[in-house]
Write an enzyme that holds these catalytic residues in place. Structure first.
Site, short mmCIF file in Angstrom:
data_model
loop_
_atom_site.label_atom_id
_atom_site.label_comp_id
_atom_site.label_asym_id
_atom_site.label_seq_id
_atom_site.Cartn_x
_atom_site.Cartn_y
_atom_site.Cartn_z
CE1 TYR A 50 0.11 7.92 -6.69
CE2 TYR A 50 -1.59 8.47 -8.29
CZ TYR A 50 -1.23 7.95 -7.07
OH TYR A 50 -2.18 7.43 -6.23
CG ASN A 103 -1.64 1.28 1.42
OD1 ASN A 103 -2.59 1.60 0.72
ND2 ASN A 103 -1.14 2.09 2.35
C1 BGC Z 1 -4.53 10.20 -5.73
C2 BGC Z 1 -5.43 11.23 -5.11
C3 BGC Z 1 -6.49 11.66 -6.11
C4 BGC Z 1 -7.20 10.47 -6.68
C5 BGC Z 1 -8.20 10.84 -7.76
C6 BGC Z 1 -5.38 9.07 -6.25
O1 BGC Z 1 -4.58 8.09 -6.80
O2 BGC Z 1 -3.60 9.74 -4.76
O3 BGC Z 1 -4.65 12.35 -4.72
O4 BGC Z 1 -7.44 12.50 -5.47
O5 BGC Z 1 -6.26 9.57 -7.22
O6 BGC Z 1 -7.67 11.69 -8.71
#
Ligand code: BGC
Length: 260
Positions: free
Chosen positions: A158, A92
């Protein structure tokens, strides 16, 4: 239907806050023993261990940086020493990094996101599989994101890391299935946790966010944790190699409710 994970040996990385904390609590409520991995805020990890023990559960906190393979090997050895192995791993731990267009991104910051979110998940899965394959059983669950599928400007590391976690999940599932080990990912949408506090604590940002969610609300950490417990249990005995989206419909593209 009563979901029980009695005496199962579980580890949750990034388990002392946000979605990880909720997962640790839910696993413990279902009867699992839980190792709570963390890197910062030892006091939060200790408080969570106390909370679980006060309710009659079994838990321990282990500090280890998931992006450091030696630290992760040592963490699994500690779990072996305490409980003799592992049945459930929840990968996680994750960071979203600093918002920047790809051409402006700092290389070290970009690399760190991949090291934590992707390499960290792999290092932990590798250790877990070395134990689960010989014992012919176990479940590995990784926290992915809707951004496994949806592009997100400013967060290329990310999104790339989460897409990679999805394929890592599928491939490890294929490898481990003949050995009785299931490998899955859960992809949350927008959930009320510290990672996105700047969004849900600001009314303007929140309004924008809610337009992206068909169920018209942000998710709560327990709503992710409950799905993790279901998938970790025998109720999901025939489910493997998939990312399950728990996102209030975010990946249903609500903009297409009209027009198109
Ligand atoms: C992120 C959040 C975001 C969400 C939807 C997640 O993976 O960590 O910060 O609000 O996605 O966009």
């Amino acid at each position: 239907m009563n979901i029980r994970l009695d005496d199962k040996r579980a580890a949750v990385t990034g388990g002392n806050s946000g979605i990880g904390e909720a997962i640790a609590l839910c696993l413990a409520e279902a009867g699992a023993r839980v190792a709570i991995n963390y890197v910062t805020h030892p006091e939060a990890a200790d408080a969570l261990v106390r909370r679980i023990r006060e309710k009659g559960g079994t838990a321990m906190a282990i500090r280890a940086d998931v992006s450091d393979p030696e630290a992760i090997a040592a963490m699994f050895e500690r779990i072996d020493a305490a409980w003799g192995g592992i049945d459930i791993l929840v990968n996680n731990a994750g960071i979203d990094g600093t918002r920047a267009f790809g051409w402006e991104a700092d290389i070290a910051a970009w690399r760190k996101v991949i090291e934590v979110n992707l390499l960290g998940a792999f290092y932990c899965a590798r250790q877990a599989l070395q134990r689960m394959v010989p014992q012919k059983g176990g479940v590995i669950l990784s926290t992915s994101s809707v951004h496994e599928e949806i592009a997100w400007s400013g967060y290329s590391a990310y999104t790339a890391s989460k897409a990679a976690v999805g394929m890592l999940t599928k491939t490890l599932a294929q490898e481990a299935a003949p050995h009785g080990v299931r490998v899955l990912a859960v992809a949350p949408g927008a959930v009320r946790t510290p990672i996105n506090r700047s969004v849900w604590s600001d009314p303007e940002n929140m309004r924008d966010l809610l337009e992206k969610i068909p169920l018209e609300r942000i998710g709560e950490p327990e709503e992710i944790a409950r799905m993790v417990v279901v998938l970790a249990s025998d109720i999901a005995s025939y489910v493997t190699g998939r990312t399950i989206f728990v996102d209030g419909g975010m990946t249903d593209y609500p903009d297409f409710a009209h027009g198109g």
